[in-house]
Design a protein around this motif. Structure first.
Motif, PDB file in Angstrom:
ATOM      1  N   LEU A  92       0.850  -1.178   0.000  1.00 20.89           N
ATOM      2  CA  LEU A  92       0.000   0.000   0.000  1.00 20.89           C
ATOM      3  C   LEU A  92       0.891   1.234   0.000  1.00 20.89           C
ATOM      4  O   LEU A  92       1.987   1.218   0.567  1.00 20.89           O
ATOM      5  N   PRO A  93       0.458   2.320  -0.614  1.00 20.87           N
ATOM      6  CA  PRO A  93       1.277   3.530  -0.612  1.00 20.87           C
ATOM      7  C   PRO A  93       1.329   4.170   0.775  1.00 20.87           C
ATOM      8  O   PRO A  93       0.386   4.041   1.566  1.00 20.87           O
ATOM      9  N   SER A  94       2.414   4.844   1.055  1.00 20.44           N
ATOM     10  CA  SER A  94       2.488   5.685   2.252  1.00 20.44           C
ATOM     11  C   SER A  94       1.619   6.920   1.997  1.00 20.44           C
ATOM     12  O   SER A  94       1.141   7.135   0.877  1.00 20.44           O
ATOM     13  N   ARG A  95       1.441   7.748   3.003  1.00 18.45           N
ATOM     14  CA  ARG A  95       0.650   8.969   2.794  1.00 18.45           C
ATOM     15  C   ARG A  95       1.281   9.882   1.748  1.00 18.45           C
ATOM     16  O   ARG A  95       0.583  10.382   0.863  1.00 18.45           O
ATOM     17  N   PRO A  96       2.616  10.121   1.807  1.00 19.48           N
ATOM     18  CA  PRO A  96       3.207  10.968   0.749  1.00 19.48           C
ATOM     19  C   PRO A  96       3.089  10.347  -0.647  1.00 19.48           C
ATOM     20  O   PRO A  96       2.858  11.057  -1.627  1.00 19.48           O
ATOM     21  N   VAL A  97       3.223   9.029  -0.742  1.00 22.98           N
ATOM     22  CA  VAL A  97       3.108   8.377  -2.046  1.00 22.98           C
ATOM     23  C   VAL A  97       1.665   8.438  -2.541  1.00 22.98           C
ATOM     24  O   VAL A  97       1.421   8.628  -3.731  1.00 22.98           O
ATOM     25  N   LEU A 138       1.329  11.674  -4.096  1.00 31.08           N
ATOM     26  CA  LEU A 138       2.021  11.650  -5.385  1.00 31.08           C
ATOM     27  C   LEU A 138       1.138  10.988  -6.451  1.00 31.08           C
ATOM     28  O   LEU A 138       1.026  11.493  -7.574  1.00 31.08           O
ATOM     29  N   LEU A 139       0.493   9.880  -6.094  1.00 32.68           N
ATOM     30  CA  LEU A 139      -0.419   9.212  -7.030  1.00 32.68           C
ATOM     31  C   LEU A 139      -1.543  10.157  -7.433  1.00 32.68           C
ATOM     32  O   LEU A 139      -1.887  10.261  -8.612  1.00 32.68           O
ATOM     33  N   TYR A 140      -2.137  10.816  -6.449  1.00 31.66           N
ATOM     34  CA  TYR A 140      -3.237  11.744  -6.728  1.00 31.66           C
ATOM     35  C   TYR A 140      -2.766  12.884  -7.642  1.00 31.66           C
ATOM     36  O   TYR A 140      -3.462  13.254  -8.587  1.00 31.66           O
ATOM     37  N   ALA A 141      -1.589  13.408  -7.371  1.00 28.66           N
ATOM     38  CA  ALA A 141      -1.071  14.531  -8.158  1.00 28.66           C
ATOM     39  C   ALA A 141      -0.738  14.129  -9.593  1.00 28.66           C
ATOM     40  O   ALA A 141      -1.003  14.890 -10.523  1.00 28.66           O
ATOM     41  N   ASN A 142      -0.186  12.932  -9.773  1.00 27.82           N
ATOM     42  CA  ASN A 142       0.355  12.572 -11.079  1.00 27.82           C
ATOM     43  C   ASN A 142      -0.468  11.566 -11.886  1.00 27.82           C
ATOM     44  O   ASN A 142      -0.314  11.502 -13.107  1.00 27.82           O
ATOM     45  N   ALA A 177      -0.582   3.188   9.840  1.00 17.08           N
ATOM     46  CA  ALA A 177      -1.530   3.092  10.946  1.00 17.08           C
ATOM     47  C   ALA A 177      -1.614   4.450  11.644  1.00 17.08           C
ATOM     48  O   ALA A 177      -0.683   5.257  11.601  1.00 17.08           O
ATOM     49  N   ASP A 178      -2.742   4.671  12.292  1.00 14.63           N
ATOM     50  CA  ASP A 178      -2.950   5.865  13.115  1.00 14.63           C
ATOM     51  C   ASP A 178      -3.390   5.356  14.488  1.00 14.63           C
ATOM     52  O   ASP A 178      -4.575   5.339  14.809  1.00 14.63           O
ATOM     53  N   GLY A 179      -2.422   4.868  15.247  1.00 12.03           N
ATOM     54  CA  GLY A 179      -2.722   4.230  16.522  1.00 12.03           C
ATOM     55  C   GLY A 179      -3.054   2.762  16.308  1.00 12.03           C
ATOM     56  O   GLY A 179      -2.871   2.203  15.228  1.00 12.03           O
ATOM     57  N   ALA A 180      -3.587   2.134  17.345  1.00  8.28           N
ATOM     58  CA  ALA A 180      -3.856   0.700  17.292  1.00  8.28           C
ATOM     59  C   ALA A 180      -5.081   0.341  16.457  1.00  8.28           C
ATOM     60  O   ALA A 180      -5.123  -0.724  15.856  1.00  8.28           O
ATOM     61  N   SER A 181      -6.064   1.220  16.384  1.00 12.87           N
ATOM     62  CA  SER A 181      -7.333   0.865  15.754  1.00 12.87           C
ATOM     63  C   SER A 181      -7.640   1.578  14.447  1.00 12.87           C
ATOM     64  O   SER A 181      -8.602   1.252  13.776  1.00 12.87           O
ATOM     65  N   TYR A 182      -6.843   2.571  14.084  1.00  7.89           N
ATOM     66  CA  TYR A 182      -7.129   3.380  12.900  1.00  7.89           C
ATOM     67  C   TYR A 182      -5.960   3.338  11.922  1.00  7.89           C
ATOM     68  O   TYR A 182      -4.833   3.042  12.285  1.00  7.89           O
ATOM     69  N   ALA A 183      -6.255   3.652  10.662  1.00 13.51           N
ATOM     70  CA  ALA A 183      -5.224   3.759   9.630  1.00 13.51           C
ATOM     71  C   ALA A 183      -5.608   4.899   8.690  1.00 13.51           C
ATOM     72  O   ALA A 183      -6.782   5.256   8.555  1.00 13.51           O
ATOM     73  N   TRP A 184      -4.608   5.462   8.053  1.00 16.75           N
ATOM     74  CA  TRP A 184      -4.806   6.599   7.145  1.00 16.75           C
ATOM     75  C   TRP A 184      -5.281   6.125   5.780  1.00 16.75           C
ATOM     76  O   TRP A 184      -4.913   5.055   5.315  1.00 16.75           O
ATOM     77  N   HIS A 185      -6.062   6.972   5.143  1.00 19.49           N
ATOM     78  CA  HIS A 185      -6.461   6.729   3.764  1.00 19.49           C
ATOM     79  C   HIS A 185      -6.464   8.060   3.015  1.00 19.49           C
ATOM     80  O   HIS A 185      -6.435   9.136   3.603  1.00 19.49           O
ATOM     81  N   CYS A 186      -6.468   7.955   1.693  1.00 16.60           N
ATOM     82  CA  CYS A 186      -6.474   9.128   0.810  1.00 16.60           C
ATOM     83  C   CYS A 186      -7.672   9.004  -0.122  1.00 16.60           C
ATOM     84  O   CYS A 186      -7.894   7.937  -0.705  1.00 16.60           O
ATOM     85  N   HIS A 187      -8.432  10.062  -0.248  1.00 11.36           N
ATOM     86  CA  HIS A 187      -9.565  10.066  -1.176  1.00 11.36           C
ATOM     87  C   HIS A 187      -9.053  10.544  -2.532  1.00 11.36           C
ATOM     88  O   HIS A 187      -8.621  11.685  -2.672  1.00 11.36           O
TER      89      HIS A 187
END
Length: 132
Positions: free
Chosen positions: A68-73, A76-80, A95-105
C-alpha cells in the motif's frame, strides 16, 4: 514500507519514462525518497481492490508484488495519476494508533484516518531503487 529485495530491479534516472508511462509492470508515478534518504521510482500496479478492510488491503497489496502507498506516495499518485485512480478513498500503509489507519480520497486528494475494520479501496505500488 518494506525494504527492496535483492531481486528488485534498479533503474537509472536517465532511463525513466514520462509520468504515466509503463515501468516494470505498472504506471510510473514519480520519484520519492525512503526514510534512509535513498531515491526511488514509484510504480502504480494495475490491479485494484474494493471493499477491503485495512488488514486485508495490506495482504492484498503484498499478493500483487507491492505494498500500500504511504501517505506521501498516495499524494504523489493523486497529483500525477489521478485519471487512473477510482475517485473513492483508498487505504495507505500507515496506521494511526492501534485501531485506525490513514487513507487518501482519490477524488479530492484529502487524507484522514478511519477504523481499520472499515472497508475501502486499495491500490498497490512498487518502489524501484535508482542507480547512483
Amino acid at each position: 514500507m518494506p525494504a527492496e529485495s535483492a531481486t528488485t530491479p534498479i533503474v537509472s534516472l536517465a532511463s525513466l519514462p514520462p509520468i504515466g508511462d509503463q515501468l516494470e509492470g505498472g504506471a510510473f508515478a514519480g520519484l520519492t525518497s525512503t526514510a534512509d534518504g535513498k531515491h526511488v521510482a514509484v510504480v502504480l500496479l494495475p490491479a485494484k481492490a474494493q471493499d477491503v478492510d485495512w488488514k486485508a488491503a495490506m495482504a492484498w497489496a503484498a499478493e500483487q508484488g507491492g505494498e500500500l502507498p504511504s501517505r506521501p506516495v498516495a499524494a504523489l499518485l493523486y497529483a500525477n495519476l489521478k485519471p487512473q485512480l477510482t475517485p473513492r478513498w483508498h487505504w495507505t500503509c500507515e496506521a494511526d494508533g492501534a485501531s485506525y489507519a490513514w487513507h487518501c480520497h482519490f477524488g479530492h486528494g484529502y487524507q484522514t484516518s478511519s477504523h481499520k475494520s472499515y472497508e475501502g479501496c486499495a491500490v498497490a505500488v512498487r518502489r524501484i531503487p535508482l542507480a547512483a
